[in-house]
Write an enzyme that holds these catalytic residues in place. Structure first.
Site, PDB file in Angstrom:
ATOM      1  N   TRP A   1       2.583   1.496  -3.392  1.00 50.81           N
ATOM      2  CA  TRP A   1       1.621   1.894  -4.423  1.00 50.81           C
ATOM      3  C   TRP A   1       1.456   3.404  -4.467  1.00 50.81           C
ATOM      4  O   TRP A   1       1.313   4.002  -5.541  1.00 50.81           O
ATOM      5  CB  TRP A   1       0.267   1.235  -4.151  1.00 50.81           C
ATOM      6  N   HIS A   2       1.515   4.050  -3.300  1.00 51.73           N
ATOM      7  CA  HIS A   2       1.258   5.485  -3.246  1.00 51.73           C
ATOM      8  C   HIS A   2       2.407   6.313  -3.807  1.00 51.73           C
ATOM      9  O   HIS A   2       2.189   7.460  -4.208  1.00 51.73           O
ATOM     10  CB  HIS A   2       0.958   5.917  -1.809  1.00 51.73           C
ATOM     11  N   GLY A   3       3.597   5.788  -3.827  1.00 50.18           N
ATOM     12  CA  GLY A   3       4.671   6.599  -4.375  1.00 50.18           C
ATOM     13  C   GLY A   3       6.024   5.930  -4.289  1.00 50.18           C
ATOM     14  O   GLY A   3       6.267   5.073  -3.431  1.00 50.18           O
TER      15      GLY A   3
ATOM     16  N   THR B   1       0.836  -1.202   0.000  1.00 49.18           N
ATOM     17  CA  THR B   1       0.000   0.000   0.000  1.00 49.18           C
ATOM     18  C   THR B   1       0.871   1.253   0.000  1.00 49.18           C
ATOM     19  O   THR B   1       0.620   2.210  -0.739  1.00 49.18           O
ATOM     20  CB  THR B   1      -0.943   0.019   1.213  1.00 49.18           C
TER      21      THR B   1
END
Length: 472
Positions: free
Chosen positions: A332-334, A329
Site C-alpha cells: 500500500w505504501h509504494g 501494508t
C-alpha cells in the site's frame, strides 16, 4: 494544493469556510463537495475522471446492494464489481508499471511501460480505501445506503482528509453529513483552529526544519546546489543521525497533516478519527502499530485481518493472517521492492513478538523502548531506501559497517537544539504542558497565536515543501 502554502492558508481555506458557513443548511454539503473538487483539481485536474469514476462505481453499487436485499448472489456480484473497479484503478495507476518492470527483471521479458501514468493521482491510496469501506459496510448491512450523490461525493472528496488521510470510514461521518442545522458550534470551531495550528507548527517548524538535516546529507534531486555531504562521504555516525532526523521528519510531517485535517474537519462540523498517539514512546513493535497511522491499521484489521479469521483459527492461521496484512501494508505504501521488504520486516518482528517476545517486553522498563526505537529507525531506513541519493543496499552498508567520513559534530552543533525539542515533542510531555496553558484563556490564546504567527512567517519565507505521504 498543500496545506502549508500561502495559496491554501490565505485564499482557499478562508474562502471555503466563508462560503460553507454562509450557505443555507441544505446546501452546505453541496458547497463542501464543490470546494473539495476545486481543491483536488487545482493541481490534478487530469485525474478528475478517476475520482468521478470511483464515486459513481461505489455509489451505484451501494444502491444496487440495497435493491438486491434478498438476493445474496447478486449482492456478492455487486461487491466484487466495486472491489474490481476501485482496486483495479489503484493497481493500474500505482502498480502496473512496477509489475511490468519486475517481470522484465525476473524473466527477461520486454514489456513496455504504460505511458501517461508516471504521476500517481494524489491521494488515490487513501480515497480508494474510503470508498471501499462504504461499499463493504453497505454489503455487511453495517450502514444504510446513501441515496444523495452529493452527500456521498462530499464524503469521498472532503478536502481536509482527501489527499493523505486520516482514512475516514463512511460510518464515522454519515450521521454528521445528514445534520443540516447546527452541525458545528463556536467551541468546536475554536478547537478545530487550535488543532490546525498545532498541526501546521508540527509540519513547518519541526518536520521541515529537522528534515533539512537529512537533506544536508543526501541532497535534493534536480537541485543545482552541490553543498550537501553525499552518502558516500558521510561517516557511519552521521548516517545514523540523518536517518534519525528522517524518522522525526516523517512523524511530524504525517502527524502534522493528520492534525490539520482533523482540525479542519472540526471547523466543518465533523469528527475525524485520531491517526497518531505518540508512536515513538512504544515499548514494542506491536504497540507501535497501535499508535502509528491508526486509521490504516484499523482498516486492514477490520477489512482484511478479521475476515481472514483474525485470532480465531489457531496460531498458524493467525501468523498467516498477519503476514497478509503486513505484506499488503508494505505494498500500500509504494510500488517498489523496498516497501515490500519493509512490510515483511514488520511481519517478522510482529510474529516474533506474538510467538514469545511480547511477554518479556511487557515486563521490561527501559530496554523495550530502546529495542522498539532502534528497530523502527531501521525500518524507516528501508522506507527511504529508494529515494534519490540513497540506494537501499548502500544505505544499510553505511549504517552497519563502521566507516569514517564527515563527522556528525558540525551537524549536532547546528541541529542539536532542534533535535532535542523534536524528541520532547514526540512524548506526552508536550500535551501536559498544553493542558496547563489552556486552563487560562490568555495563555491558551497567546500560545495558539504565537504558533500561528511563527508558522505563517515560516511559510511565507520558505519554498513549498510537500507532505511526504503525498508520494504514497
Amino acid at each position: 494544493m498543500v496545506f502549508s502554502t500561502i495559496l491554501f492558508l490565505f485564499r482557499f481555506l478562508p474562502i471555503t469556510l466563508a462560503l460553507y458557513y454562509l450557505a443555507p443548511a441544505k446546501l452546505k454539503n453541496t458547497v463542501l463537495f464543490v470546494c473539495s473538487l476545486v481543491f483536488y483539481c487545482w493541481g490534478e485536474v487530469r485525474f478528475f475522471p478517476v475520482m468521478l469514476a470511483l464515486i459513481l462505481i461505489n455509489y451505484l453499487c451501494g444502491l444496487g446492494l440495497e435493491r438486491m436485499e434478498d438476493k445474496p448472489a447478486a449482492r456478492t456480484a455487486l461487491l466484487l464489481v466495486a472491489l474490481a473497479g476501485s482496486l483495479g484503478m489503484l493497481f493500474y495507476f500505482k502498480y502496473a508499471n512496477f509489475v511490468l518492470s519486475s517481470l522484465n527483471s525476473l524473466f527477461g521479458t520486454q514489456f513496455a511501460a504504460i505511458q501517461g501514468i508516471s504521476t500517481l493521482p494524489l491521494g488515490i491510496s487513501f480515497y480508494t480505501f474510503q470508498t471501499l469501506s462504504y461499499t463493504i459496510d453497505v454489503y455487511r448491512r453495517d450502514v444504510k445506503t446513501e441515496h444523495n450523490i452529493i452527500d456521498f461525493g462530499a464524503y469521498v472528496v472532503m478536502f481536509p482528509q482527501l489527499i493523505a488521510g486520516p482514512i475516514v470510514k463512511y460510518r464515522d461521518v454519515s450521521a454528521q453529513l445528514h445534520v443540516y442545522e447546527h452541525r458545528y458550534s463556536l467551541r468546536q470551531i475554536e478547537e478545530g483552529m487550535t488543532l490546525f495550528t498545532f498541526g501546521l507548527a508540527k509540519k513547518v517548524l519541526l518536520a521541515d526544519a529537522v528534515g533539512a538535516l537529512w537533506t544536508d546529507i543526501i541532497g535534493i534531486q534536480n537541485s543545482p546546489s552541490t553543498t550537501y555531504v553525499g552518502l558516500g562521504n558521510a561517516s557511519t555516525a552521521l548516517v545514523w543521525l540523518g536517518v534519525i532526523a528522517y524518522s522525526l521528519q516523517l512523524y511530524f510531517d504525517f502527524s502534522g497533516y493528520s492534525m490539520m485535517a482533523i482540525g479542519m474537519g472540526k471547523m466543518l462540523g465533523f469528527d475525524f478519527p485520531q491517526n497518531f498517539n505518540y508512536p515513538y514512546i512504544s515499548r514494542s513493535i506491536t504497540e507501535f502499530w497501535r499508535r502509528w497511522h491508526m486509521t490504516l491499521s484499523g482498516w486492514f484489521r477490520e477489512y482484511v485481518y478479521i475476515p481472514l479469521g483474525g485470532n480465531r483459527k489457531g496460531l498458524k492461521r493467525q501468523i498467516f493472517n498477519l503476514f497478509v496484512v503486513e505484506l499488503l501494508t508494505g505494498i500500500w505504501h509504494g510500488a517498489d521492492w523496498n516497501f515490500i521488504c519493509w512490510g515483511l520486516y514488520y511481519f517478522i518482528l510482529l510474529a516474533v513478538e506474538k510467538l514469545f517476545l511480547l511477554k518479556y517486553l511487557e515486563k521490561g522498563k527501559v530496554w523495550p523502548h530502546v529495542y522498539t526505537l532502534f528497530l523502527v529507525v531501521v525500518g524507516w531506513a528501508m522506507f527511504v531506501g529508494n529515494d534519490w541519493g540513497v540506494g537501499f543496499s548502500y544505505l544499510f552498508y553505511k549504517l552497519f559497517v563502521p566507516a569514517g567520513g564527515v563527522s556528525p559534530v558540525y551537524f549536532l552543533r547546528n541541529y542539536g537544539v532542534l533535535l532535542a525539542v523534536s524528541v520532547v515533542c514526540c512524548t506526552p510531555l508536550i500535551e501536559k504542558i498544553w493542558d496547563l496553558l489552556k486552563k487560562r484563556t490568555a495563555t491558551r490564546v497567546a500560545t495558539v497565536l504565537v504558533l500561528l504567527v511563527l508558522s505563517t512567517a515560516y511559510v511565507v519565507g520558505s519554498t513549498n515543501s510537500p507532505f511526504l505521504y503525498f508520494n504514497f
